[in-house]
Write a protein that holds these residues in place. Sequence first.
Motif, short mmCIF file in Angstrom:
data_model
loop_
_atom_site.label_atom_id
_atom_site.label_comp_id
_atom_site.label_asym_id
_atom_site.label_seq_id
_atom_site.Cartn_x
_atom_site.Cartn_y
_atom_site.Cartn_z
N MET A 201 36.27 36.00 31.52
CA MET A 201 35.89 37.38 31.70
C MET A 201 36.56 37.92 32.95
O MET A 201 36.65 37.23 33.95
CB MET A 201 34.37 37.50 31.83
N ARG A 202 37.01 39.12 32.88
CA ARG A 202 37.61 39.80 34.03
C ARG A 202 37.04 41.20 34.11
O ARG A 202 37.01 41.91 33.12
CB ARG A 202 39.12 39.86 33.87
N VAL A 203 36.57 41.55 35.29
CA VAL A 203 36.02 42.89 35.52
C VAL A 203 36.87 43.55 36.60
O VAL A 203 37.13 42.94 37.64
CB VAL A 203 34.55 42.83 35.98
N LYS A 204 37.30 44.75 36.35
CA LYS A 204 38.05 45.52 37.33
C LYS A 204 37.39 46.87 37.49
O LYS A 204 37.08 47.54 36.52
CB LYS A 204 39.49 45.73 36.84
N THR A 205 37.15 47.26 38.74
CA THR A 205 36.60 48.58 39.01
C THR A 205 37.24 49.09 40.29
O THR A 205 38.11 48.43 40.85
CB THR A 205 35.05 48.53 39.08
N SER A 206 36.82 50.25 40.76
CA SER A 206 37.50 50.79 41.92
C SER A 206 36.60 51.71 42.74
O SER A 206 35.59 52.21 42.26
CB SER A 206 38.75 51.56 41.50
N GLY A 207 37.00 51.87 43.96
CA GLY A 207 36.43 52.84 44.87
C GLY A 207 37.59 53.49 45.60
O GLY A 207 38.70 52.96 45.60
N SER A 208 37.32 54.62 46.22
CA SER A 208 38.40 55.29 46.94
C SER A 208 37.87 55.98 48.18
O SER A 208 36.67 56.23 48.31
CB SER A 208 39.10 56.31 46.03
N ALA A 209 38.77 56.25 49.09
CA ALA A 209 38.43 56.96 50.32
C ALA A 209 39.54 57.96 50.62
O ALA A 209 40.72 57.71 50.36
CB ALA A 209 38.27 55.98 51.47
N ALA A 210 39.14 59.09 51.18
CA ALA A 210 40.09 60.11 51.65
C ALA A 210 39.74 60.41 53.10
O ALA A 210 38.57 60.31 53.50
CB ALA A 210 39.98 61.37 50.79
#
Length: 143
Positions: free
Chosen positions: A1-10
């Motif tokens: 199983m592989r889970v990919k997610t993300s967050g970001s900053a400005a």
Amino acid sequence: MRVKTSGSAAWSGGIKDGQGTISTKSGALTNYPYGLSSRYEGKPGSNPEELLGAAHAACFTMNLSRLLTEAGFKAERMDTSADVTLEIAGDSFTITSVHLTFKGAIPGIDQATFDGLIARAKSGCPVSKLFNCTITLDASLVS
């Protein structure tokens, strides 16, 4: 199983007068403010250490839930907090420790089984594995 997610900053501006926003793919945070004052002065907004603490507490608790389920237990309630310490080390800031505090109501579990599962949850937590610092844990059963 592989889970990919993300967050970001400005970020806009310099370090002292600048302001930033943090967002997550899920939308849990959308352009949520952060900056120098929320990181070091306790002003409104978030900071990376707070987010890491929340992520660590959530990951540990989910990992413990998995281990409890595999051992035939089901928690009525689990509460975990993570205190993240940021200090100057040498010429830069470093996260030097994380202290997890856990309280849970887990029917039918004995202390030895609880202690073993807690230790496994801490060492097997993916977020715990990210930190290059001391991770301590206080855990107690409540009724």
